[in-house]
Design a protein around this motif. Structure first.
Motif, PDB file in Angstrom:
ATOM      1  N   GLY A 180      -0.216  -1.934  -9.508  1.00 17.70           N
ATOM      2  CA  GLY A 180       0.509  -1.433 -10.665  1.00 17.70           C
ATOM      3  C   GLY A 180       1.469  -0.313 -10.378  1.00 17.70           C
ATOM      4  O   GLY A 180       2.324   0.011 -11.208  1.00 17.70           O
ATOM      5  N   GLY A 181       1.319   0.344  -9.229  1.00 14.59           N
ATOM      6  CA  GLY A 181       2.264   1.371  -8.829  1.00 14.59           C
ATOM      7  C   GLY A 181       2.094   2.723  -9.477  1.00 14.59           C
ATOM      8  O   GLY A 181       2.885   3.640  -9.208  1.00 14.59           O
ATOM      9  N   SER A 182       1.084   2.886 -10.337  1.00 12.86           N
ATOM     10  CA  SER A 182       0.941   4.151 -11.069  1.00 12.86           C
ATOM     11  C   SER A 182      -0.411   4.824 -10.867  1.00 12.86           C
ATOM     12  O   SER A 182      -0.693   5.847 -11.499  1.00 12.86           O
ATOM     13  CB  SER A 182       1.159   3.902 -12.573  1.00 12.86           C
ATOM     14  OG  SER A 182       2.441   3.376 -12.822  1.00 12.86           O
ATOM     15  N   ILE A 183      -1.277   4.241 -10.036  1.00 13.40           N
ATOM     16  CA  ILE A 183      -2.630   4.765  -9.871  1.00 13.40           C
ATOM     17  C   ILE A 183      -2.617   6.207  -9.367  1.00 13.40           C
ATOM     18  O   ILE A 183      -1.993   6.512  -8.355  1.00 13.40           O
ATOM     19  CB  ILE A 183      -3.438   3.884  -8.893  1.00 13.40           C
ATOM     20  CG1 ILE A 183      -3.859   2.578  -9.568  1.00 13.40           C
ATOM     21  CG2 ILE A 183      -4.677   4.614  -8.398  1.00 13.40           C
ATOM     22  CD1 ILE A 183      -4.939   2.716 -10.613  1.00 13.40           C
ATOM     23  N   ARG A 184      -3.303   7.084 -10.105  1.00 16.01           N
ATOM     24  CA  ARG A 184      -3.485   8.471  -9.655  1.00 16.01           C
ATOM     25  C   ARG A 184      -4.796   8.621  -8.897  1.00 16.01           C
ATOM     26  O   ARG A 184      -4.879   9.317  -7.910  1.00 16.01           O
ATOM     27  CB  ARG A 184      -3.463   9.424 -10.856  1.00 16.01           C
ATOM     28  CG  ARG A 184      -2.119   9.450 -11.569  1.00 16.01           C
ATOM     29  CD  ARG A 184      -1.954  10.678 -12.431  1.00 16.01           C
ATOM     30  NE  ARG A 184      -2.836  10.678 -13.590  1.00 16.01           N
ATOM     31  CZ  ARG A 184      -3.804  11.571 -13.797  1.00 16.01           C
ATOM     32  NH1 ARG A 184      -4.053  12.512 -12.910  1.00 16.01           N
ATOM     33  NH2 ARG A 184      -4.538  11.513 -14.898  1.00 16.01           N
ATOM     34  N   PHE A 185      -5.844   7.985  -9.410  1.00 18.17           N
ATOM     35  CA  PHE A 185      -7.121   7.946  -8.697  1.00 18.17           C
ATOM     36  C   PHE A 185      -7.989   6.856  -9.299  1.00 18.17           C
ATOM     37  O   PHE A 185      -7.730   6.364 -10.404  1.00 18.17           O
ATOM     38  CB  PHE A 185      -7.849   9.299  -8.718  1.00 18.17           C
ATOM     39  CG  PHE A 185      -8.162   9.817 -10.096  1.00 18.17           C
ATOM     40  CD1 PHE A 185      -9.317   9.441 -10.771  1.00 18.17           C
ATOM     41  CD2 PHE A 185      -7.303  10.707 -10.717  1.00 18.17           C
ATOM     42  CE1 PHE A 185      -9.610   9.929 -12.027  1.00 18.17           C
ATOM     43  CE2 PHE A 185      -7.588  11.205 -11.980  1.00 18.17           C
ATOM     44  CZ  PHE A 185      -8.740  10.816 -12.642  1.00 18.17           C
ATOM     45  N   MET A 186      -9.020   6.484  -8.553  1.00 11.49           N
ATOM     46  CA  MET A 186     -10.000   5.500  -9.013  1.00 11.49           C
ATOM     47  C   MET A 186     -11.381   6.129  -8.903  1.00 11.49           C
ATOM     48  O   MET A 186     -11.598   7.057  -8.111  1.00 11.49           O
ATOM     49  CB  MET A 186      -9.894   4.218  -8.186  1.00 11.49           C
ATOM     50  CG  MET A 186      -8.524   3.553  -8.320  1.00 11.49           C
ATOM     51  SD  MET A 186      -8.345   1.998  -7.406  1.00 11.49           S
ATOM     52  CE  MET A 186      -8.064   2.639  -5.757  1.00 11.49           C
ATOM     53  N   ILE A 187     -12.313   5.637  -9.709  1.00  9.71           N
ATOM     54  CA  ILE A 187     -13.674   6.181  -9.746  1.00  9.71           C
ATOM     55  C   ILE A 187     -14.655   5.055  -9.464  1.00  9.71           C
ATOM     56  O   ILE A 187     -14.545   3.967 -10.035  1.00  9.71           O
ATOM     57  CB  ILE A 187     -13.979   6.821 -11.112  1.00  9.71           C
ATOM     58  CG1 ILE A 187     -12.989   7.950 -11.410  1.00  9.71           C
ATOM     59  CG2 ILE A 187     -15.409   7.344 -11.156  1.00  9.71           C
ATOM     60  CD1 ILE A 187     -13.081   8.492 -12.823  1.00  9.71           C
ATOM     61  N   SER A 188     -15.612   5.320  -8.586  1.00  6.82           N
ATOM     62  CA  SER A 188     -16.655   4.342  -8.276  1.00  6.82           C
ATOM     63  C   SER A 188     -18.010   4.933  -8.637  1.00  6.82           C
ATOM     64  O   SER A 188     -18.292   6.100  -8.359  1.00  6.82           O
ATOM     65  CB  SER A 188     -16.627   3.978  -6.787  1.00  6.82           C
ATOM     66  OG  SER A 188     -17.666   3.059  -6.474  1.00  6.82           O
ATOM     67  N   GLY A 189     -18.842   4.111  -9.262  1.00  2.64           N
ATOM     68  CA  GLY A 189     -20.179   4.573  -9.623  1.00  2.64           C
ATOM     69  C   GLY A 189     -21.161   3.433  -9.689  1.00  2.64           C
ATOM     70  O   GLY A 189     -20.820   2.278  -9.425  1.00  2.64           O
TER      71      GLY A 189
END
Length: 395
Positions: free
Chosen positions: A360-369
Motif C-alpha cells: 500500500g505504500g503508506s505503512i508506518r508500522f505493523m503490530i504482531s500479537g
C-alpha cells in the motif's frame, strides 16, 4: 498509575453503544469503514459514520422486532466482514449481547457453545453455516431465528429452518418498520445499559477441553478503547488507516473495534486471508495488526512473487544483505557510515520501496500479537524498512 486509571475511567462512556454514538456525533461525515465490493478488479466503498449509524439503527431495531431481549445472546458463525461489524453494533444497540462461534467449529463444539450461551438468535454467514445450526434438533426450541448474511443457495425453508430464517435485507426491512412504529425504541434500550451490563460472551478455542465462555461487560470495551486512545496519543489518530482482517471471534480483533470508537481511525474490513496483500495494496493502510502466521504469509507471498534467479534475484538478495548490515545502526538510532547509507539508499530504491508499495505504500508500522513472532520474519521486514512491533509475552 491510579490517577491515570481514574482519568481513563472518567473518559469512558457508560456503554459500547454510547461510545459508538459519541463517535458518530463527533465526525458524522468522516470515513469509518472501507468495504470490498467483490469485483474484478476489486473496488472498495467508503462508509461514513453517519451512514453506519443509519444502518446500525435498522439492524438494532430488526433484532428487537425478532424478539431479542436485553442481555440475551446473539451468536455469530461468520468470518470477518463489514456485516459482522454492523450486526455486532446493532446487537449492542439493542442491549443484547454478542457471542461467537468459530466458523470452522465442529458441530459438537458449536452445539455446546450455543447451548451453554443460551443464544436465541444465530447470525450465519451463508447456507453452510446455517445448515450447521438447523441440523442440530436440540436447538429448535432455543434458537428462534437465524439471520443469514449471504443467501447463496436456494433454501428449502422446511429443511433449513422454515420461518426462522431471516435474510440480511429482511432484517433491515423489519428494523425500518419497527422504528417507524416505535421511534424511541433504541433510546429506551440505550437507557437500560450500564457499565457492568453484559456486552459480549467470548468462548475459548476449546484446545484444552470444552470451550469456556468469558463474560465481558460494556465497561471492558469502553475502558479498552479509552486506554488505547490514552496510550497512543500522538502515535495513532483519526487520520490513520488500520486494516482489519483479524477473526472477530477473538478479542484481538474486537479490541481494534473498541479502539476505533475512541480514536476514530479509518478501517478497511476484509477477512479473506488469501487477499491480505492485495487488500493492503488497494486500501493503503498506515497500520496493520496481525498474528505471526500472517506476517509469515506476507513474507512468503512476496518471496514467491520475486524471481529466485537471474539479475533481479541477485539484486534482491544483495538488498536484504544491505538491510541486515544497516539494522544495528537503525536500532541504536545512529547513522551508519556513509558508504553503508549509500548502499541502503540504492537497495531501498531498487527493492524495498517496491515491497512497501505492494503493501500500500503508506505503512508506518505493523503490530504482531497472540504468539511469538519469528525473529527471522521480524528482521526480514525491518531490513526493508518495515517495523513490526511485537506485543506478546509468555504468562
Amino acid at each position: 498509575m491510579n490517577s491515570v486509571r481514574e482519568e481513563i475511567l472518567s473518559a469512558c462512556p457508560p456503554s459500547y453503544p454510547a461510545s459508538f454514538r459519541a463517535r458518530v456525533a463527533r465526525a458524522p461525515h468522516a470515513v469509518a469503514y472501507r468495504v470490498p465490493q467483490h469485483q474484478e478488479p476489486e473496488v472498495w466503498k467508503d462508509l461514513t459514520w453517519s451512514q453506519v449509524a443509519d444502518e446500525v439503527d435498522q439492524i438494532a431495531a430488526g433484532f428487537i422486532a425478532l424478539g431479542v431481549q436485553p442481555e440475551q445472546r446473539v451468536a455469530f458463525a461468520a468470518m470477518t466482514r463489514i456485516e459482522w461489524v454492523l450486526a455486532d453494533l446493532g446487537i449492542a444497540c439493542a442491549a443484547a449481547a454478542t457471542t461467537t462461534v468459530y466458523p470452522n467449529s465442529q458441530p459438537d463444539d458449536e452445539l455446546f457453545i450455543l447451548q451453554d450461551s443460551e443464544s436465541v438468535i444465530v447470525v450465519a454467514e451463508n447456507w453452510k453455516q446455517l445448515q450447521k445450526v438447523v441440523d442440530q434438533s436440540e436447538l429448535n426450541a432455543q434458537v428462534h431465528h437465524i439471520v443469514l448474511f449471504d443467501d447463496d443457495r436456494p433454501i428449502d425453508r422446511a429443511d433449513a429452518g422454515g420461518d426462522r430464517v431471516v435474510t440480511w435485507d429482511a432484517l433491515h426491512a423489519l428494523g425500518r418498520d419497527y422504528l417507524a412504529a416505535h421511534p424511541t425504541a433504541l433510546d429506551e434500550r440505550l437507557d437500560l445499559m450500564e457499565p457492568e451490563t453484559l456486552a459480549t460472551l467470548v468462548y475459548t478455542s476449546g484446545t484444552t477441553g470444552r470451550p469456556k465462555g468469558v463474560r465481558i461487560p460494556h465497561r471492558a470495551w469502553t475502558y479498552q478503547g479509552e486506554a488505547m486512545h490514552h496510550m497512543w496519543r500522538g502515535i495513532i489518530d483519526d487520520r490513520d488507516v488500520v486494516y482489519l482482517w483479524l477473526p472477530l471471534s477473538h478479542v484481538y480483533g474486537r479490541d481494534l473495534l473498541a479502539a476505533q470508537m475512541a480514536i476514530g481511525f479509518i478501517m478497511p474490513v476484509d477477512g479473506r486471508i488469501d487477499r491480505i496483500v492485495e487488500g493492503m495494496g488497494e486500501t493503503h493502510p498506515t497500520i496493520m495488526v496481525g498474528v505471526p502466521r500472517i506476517y509469515e504469509k506476507i513474507r512468503s507471498a512476496v518471496i514467491t512473487q520475486s524471481p529466485a534467479n537471474g539479475i533481479q534475484g541477485r539484486i534482491a538478495r544483495w538488498a536484504f544483505a544491505v538491510g541486515r548490515e544497516s539494522r544495528p545502526y537503525r536500532l541504536a538510532g545512529k547513522h551508519a557510515p556513509w558508504p553503508a547509507r549509500l548502499r541502503y539508499a540504492v537497495a531501498d530504491r531498487l527493492v524495498f520501496s517496491k515491497l512497501r508499495d505492494t503493501l500500500g505504500g503508506s505503512i508506518r508500522f505493523m503490530i504482531s500479537g497472540s504468539a511469538k513472532l519469528s525473529t527471522q520474519v521480524q528482521t526480514w521486514f525491518y531490513s526493508a524498512g518495515l517495523l513490526v512491533l511485537e506485543g506478546y509475552g509468555l504468562t
